[in-house]
Scaffold this motif. Structure first.
Motif, PDB file in Angstrom:
ATOM      1  N   SER A 416       0.926  -1.328   0.274  1.00 24.02           N
ATOM      2  CA  SER A 416      -0.073   0.021  -0.051  1.00 24.02           C
ATOM      3  C   SER A 416       0.455   1.696   0.395  1.00 24.02           C
ATOM      4  O   SER A 416       2.113   0.871  -0.034  1.00 24.02           O
ATOM      5  N   ASP A 417       0.539   2.107   0.288  1.00 18.94           N
ATOM      6  CA  ASP A 417       1.489   3.392   0.333  1.00 18.94           C
ATOM      7  C   ASP A 417       2.421   3.634   1.794  1.00 18.94           C
ATOM      8  O   ASP A 417       3.190   4.412   0.887  1.00 18.94           O
ATOM      9  N   THR A 418       1.833   2.919   2.571  1.00 19.53           N
ATOM     10  CA  THR A 418       2.711   3.047   2.982  1.00 19.53           C
ATOM     11  C   THR A 418       2.879   1.285   4.292  1.00 19.53           C
ATOM     12  O   THR A 418       4.412   1.664   5.054  1.00 19.53           O
ATOM     13  N   ALA A 419       2.411   0.680   3.500  1.00 17.23           N
ATOM     14  CA  ALA A 419       2.996  -0.645   3.905  1.00 17.23           C
ATOM     15  C   ALA A 419       4.223  -1.485   3.066  1.00 17.23           C
ATOM     16  O   ALA A 419       3.753  -1.334   2.025  1.00 17.23           O
ATOM     17  N   LEU A 420       5.685  -1.886   3.923  1.00 13.23           N
ATOM     18  CA  LEU A 420       5.869  -2.474   2.630  1.00 13.23           C
ATOM     19  C   LEU A 420       6.664  -3.341   3.240  1.00 13.23           C
ATOM     20  O   LEU A 420       7.069  -3.691   4.132  1.00 13.23           O
ATOM     21  N   ALA A 421       6.885  -4.778   2.445  1.00  6.82           N
ATOM     22  CA  ALA A 421       6.909  -5.538   2.720  1.00  6.82           C
ATOM     23  C   ALA A 421       8.585  -6.225   2.388  1.00  6.82           C
ATOM     24  O   ALA A 421       8.994  -5.753   1.617  1.00  6.82           O
ATOM     25  N   ILE A 422       9.721  -6.567   3.454  1.00  6.58           N
ATOM     26  CA  ILE A 422      10.568  -6.576   3.626  1.00  6.58           C
ATOM     27  C   ILE A 422      11.146  -7.738   3.977  1.00  6.58           C
ATOM     28  O   ILE A 422      11.457  -8.481   4.300  1.00  6.58           O
ATOM     29  N   GLU A 423      12.149  -8.615   2.803  1.00  9.33           N
ATOM     30  CA  GLU A 423      12.399  -9.543   2.357  1.00  9.33           C
ATOM     31  C   GLU A 423      13.521  -9.878   3.679  1.00  9.33           C
ATOM     32  O   GLU A 423      14.431  -9.473   3.865  1.00  9.33           O
ATOM     33  N   ALA A 424      12.783 -11.438   4.051  1.00 10.15           N
ATOM     34  CA  ALA A 424      14.648 -11.965   5.016  1.00 10.15           C
ATOM     35  C   ALA A 424      15.856 -11.926   4.361  1.00 10.15           C
ATOM     36  O   ALA A 424      16.269 -11.849   3.502  1.00 10.15           O
ATOM     37  N   GLY A 425      17.008 -11.325   5.145  1.00  9.52           N
ATOM     38  CA  GLY A 425      18.189 -10.724   4.127  1.00  9.52           C
ATOM     39  C   GLY A 425      18.739  -9.715   4.378  1.00  9.52           C
ATOM     40  O   GLY A 425      19.838  -9.477   3.857  1.00  9.52           O
ATOM     41  N   MET A 426      17.560  -9.045   4.061  1.00  5.62           N
ATOM     42  CA  MET A 426      17.659  -7.418   3.808  1.00  5.62           C
ATOM     43  C   MET A 426      19.233  -6.566   4.873  1.00  5.62           C
ATOM     44  O   MET A 426      19.061  -7.130   5.726  1.00  5.62           O
ATOM     45  N   PRO A 427      20.080  -6.288   4.540  1.00  4.75           N
ATOM     46  CA  PRO A 427      21.038  -5.755   5.336  1.00  4.75           C
ATOM     47  C   PRO A 427      20.195  -4.678   6.387  1.00  4.75           C
ATOM     48  O   PRO A 427      19.418  -4.358   5.735  1.00  4.75           O
ATOM     49  N   SER A 428      20.655  -4.988   7.827  1.00  2.58           N
ATOM     50  CA  SER A 428      19.739  -3.848   9.097  1.00  2.58           C
ATOM     51  C   SER A 428      20.035  -2.416   8.786  1.00  2.58           C
ATOM     52  O   SER A 428      18.322  -1.723   8.679  1.00  2.58           O
ATOM     53  N   PRO A 429      21.024  -2.046   8.195  1.00  2.00           N
ATOM     54  CA  PRO A 429      20.468  -0.150   7.779  1.00  2.00           C
ATOM     55  C   PRO A 429      20.111  -0.328   6.775  1.00  2.00           C
ATOM     56  O   PRO A 429      18.432   1.155   7.942  1.00  2.00           O
ATOM     57  N   VAL A 430      19.266  -0.719   6.382  1.00  2.45           N
ATOM     58  CA  VAL A 430      18.173  -0.247   4.508  1.00  2.45           C
ATOM     59  C   VAL A 430      16.524  -0.744   5.788  1.00  2.45           C
ATOM     60  O   VAL A 430      16.311  -0.112   6.167  1.00  2.45           O
ATOM     61  N   VAL A 431      16.824  -2.216   6.473  1.00  2.00           N
ATOM     62  CA  VAL A 431      15.848  -1.612   7.258  1.00  2.00           C
ATOM     63  C   VAL A 431      15.329  -0.873   8.125  1.00  2.00           C
ATOM     64  O   VAL A 431      14.148  -0.390   7.903  1.00  2.00           O
ATOM     65  N   GLU A 432      16.433  -0.489   8.523  1.00  2.00           N
ATOM     66  CA  GLU A 432      16.022   1.024   9.604  1.00  2.00           C
ATOM     67  C   GLU A 432      15.888   1.807   9.015  1.00  2.00           C
ATOM     68  O   GLU A 432      14.568   2.829   9.387  1.00  2.00           O
ATOM     69  N   ALA A 433      16.314   2.235   7.986  1.00  2.04           N
ATOM     70  CA  ALA A 433      15.690   3.593   6.945  1.00  2.04           C
ATOM     71  C   ALA A 433      14.318   3.389   7.068  1.00  2.04           C
ATOM     72  O   ALA A 433      14.025   4.837   6.290  1.00  2.04           O
ATOM     73  N   LEU A 434      14.027   2.717   6.029  1.00  7.83           N
ATOM     74  CA  LEU A 434      13.204   2.342   5.180  1.00  7.83           C
ATOM     75  C   LEU A 434      11.770   2.297   6.749  1.00  7.83           C
ATOM     76  O   LEU A 434      10.870   3.281   6.365  1.00  7.83           O
ATOM     77  N   ARG A 435      12.044   1.317   7.882  1.00  9.69           N
ATOM     78  CA  ARG A 435      11.018   1.899   8.684  1.00  9.69           C
ATOM     79  C   ARG A 435      10.794   3.077   9.234  1.00  9.69           C
ATOM     80  O   ARG A 435       9.579   3.763   9.555  1.00  9.69           O
TER      81      ARG A 435
END
Length: 483
Positions: A416-435
């Motif tokens: 959706s406009d704000t709901a983002l699934a992130i696949e396992a294995g994505m680097p932590s800094p990227v996950v943190e930036a997206l959240r």
């Protein structure tokens, strides 16, 4: 191997080993890339019945050896007898996901024929032999296909013919053999008589009777009226490439829109904010596509072939949602697609109407470099298709990653406009930036039970030395093979 499969003459990347075998049989027999892709696609309709088949649609992107490209739109239309008043009693005036009114005319068989007439070399009947043999003799169900077969087993139960065909209550497990002799018979008729065996024969009549028996309006005359068409691709520069996409009624424009928003940015591979920028660009592009084309979703298969003469094709076919409409054609061995679910409510630019093509999620892609073939590709998975293409082009064209490494890398998926699934294995800094940017983890149920689908990609490209590199997504059952 993170580089990919290398070959000097020909390359195939597709979603199942038997489809790859079929493609190589055509190439070894002197066939073109189009011959090989058709043979592979026909096999995929046998071995991945939850994703594609002759009850669905087809689109393709072709790049000619001397340069230049063309796309083919083989998508079907709403029945001529459809009228918006049929929706008056339905929730929100929309066609439900699996409903007799969701069935649109299949375009795949005519698409094979049109592509073969334009670019084929081998006898037409030869192309369908591998699929006929696999359907007749049976095949071992592959692991990913078996998992989806089981997950969507409830879809099979709504139609007795579908339940019997695909073994509802006892779906085949990985490694178990499954045969479909009725489908083999239909393919044999198409091989002998051409598309008329499908569009003017028993399959069309049986399909119309099945749909009308459930309250739909698809008619045998809709099959007779079906036509596909070749058209000029849309294009957009990204780094040193010219990226090509099929024009509407597909959402290929969303790929090009997102790339246009990203092309002027530095896009440093080491900067997590690049992922935030990419997600933002993709979200804006998909919103624009939704406003100007329609609403996305779906499931697909993809085959990419480059032959020894340099002709390249990305061919994608689909029955839309898993097992399509869930309505099987009695005695014919296939289900009908549910592309009508892609229509918006009446009054929208994508509102349903008689003979109208709905918004389509299938977007075969290609890229040129200095006006010549550089790559052909596709990413299956409905709304994941444009998102996956953008992520692969970012990694390969902007960051210089090798194809197989790019395909193996973890992905994100906007739901959706704000709901983002992130696949396992994505680097932590990227996950943190997206959240931190406000993109939340999707929750809830729905058809996938909260399970995000990060797609399955096929990629073939021309290397700097003139050779070919092929890559196939490990999220699916396929592979890349050189000839």
């Amino acid at each position: 191997m993170t580089d990919g499969v290398r070959g000097a003459r020909c390359m195939v990347a597709t979603g199942h080993p038997l489809a790859a075998d079929a493609a190589h049989r055509m190439l070894r027999s002197g066939g073109s890339a189009v011959d090989a892709a058709i043979a592979a696609d026909a096999v995929l309709g046998v071995v991945e019945p939850m994703a594609t088949g002759i009850g669905g649609d087809l689109l393709a992107m072709l790049v000619r050896p001397e340069g230049g490209a063309e796309s083919y739109n083989g998508t079907g239309r709403a029945p001529a007898a459809f009228h918006p008043g049929l929706l008056d009693t339905l929730p929100e005036g929309r066609i439900p996901q699996r409903h007799p009114l969701s069935v649109t005319t299949p375009g795949a068989v005519q698409g094979w024929w049109d592509l073969h007439r334009a670019h084929g070399r081998l006898d037409w009947a030869h192309l369908l032999m591998p699929a006929m043999q696999v359907a007749r003799n049976g095949f071992a169900v592959a692991p990913v296909a078996a998992r989806e077969w089981a997950l969507f087993e409830p879809v099979l139960r709504q139609d007795p013919a579908c339940a019997a065909l695909y073994r509802a209550g006892g779906v085949p497990k990985a490694g178990e053999r499954f045969a479909n002799p009725a489908l083999s018979d239909v393919l044999a008729a198409i091989a002998r008589e051409g598309p008329d065996a499908f569009y003017r024969g028993m399959p069309a009549q049986a399909a119309a009777a099945a749909v009308q028996g459930m309250g739909g309006v698809l008619d045998a005359a809709d099959f007779v009226a079906h036509r596909g068409n070749f058209c000029e691709p849309l294009s957009q520069g990204f780094r040193d490439l010219q990226v090509l996409a099929c024009p509407p009624n597909t959402h290929g424009m969303a790929v090009l829109d997102a790339l246009a928003r990203l092309d002027g940015l530095p896009l440093a591979a080491s900067d997590p904010q690049v992922f935030v920028q990419a997600v933002g660009a993709m979200g804006a592009a998909m919103r624009r596509a939704k406003e100007t084309v329609a609403d996305p979703a779906g499931n697909t298969v993809c085959t990419v072939v480059v032959d020894a003469d340099g002709l390249a094709i990305s061919l994608m076919s689909s029955i839309f949602k898993r097992f399509g409409s869930g309505i099987a054609v009695p005695g014919c061995g296939f289900v009908l697609q549910n592309r009508g679910f892609g229509f918006s409510a009446p009054g929208h630019i994508n509102g349903p109407a008689p003979g109208k093509r709905p918004y389509h999620t299938v977007v075969p892609g290609a890229a040129l470099k200095d006006g010549r073939f550089y790559a052909a590709f596709g990413v299956v998975g409905g709304a994941m298709q444009p998102q996956g293409q953008v992520q692969l082009l970012l990694r390969i064209a902007a960051w210089g990653e090798a194809p197989q490494a790019a395909l193996d890398a973890p992905r994100w998926r906007l739901e959706s406009d704000t709901a983002l699934a992130i696949e396992a294995g994505m680097p932590s800094p990227v996950v943190e930036a997206l959240r931190a940017a406000g993109y939340t983890d999707p929750v809830g149920s729905g058809e996938l039970g909260g399970r995000s689908d990060f797609g399955g990609a096929q990629w073939v490209m021309r290397d700097v030395d003139g050779g070919l590199i092929g890559a196939s997504d490990k999220r699916k059952d396929g592979l890349a093979r050189s000839e």
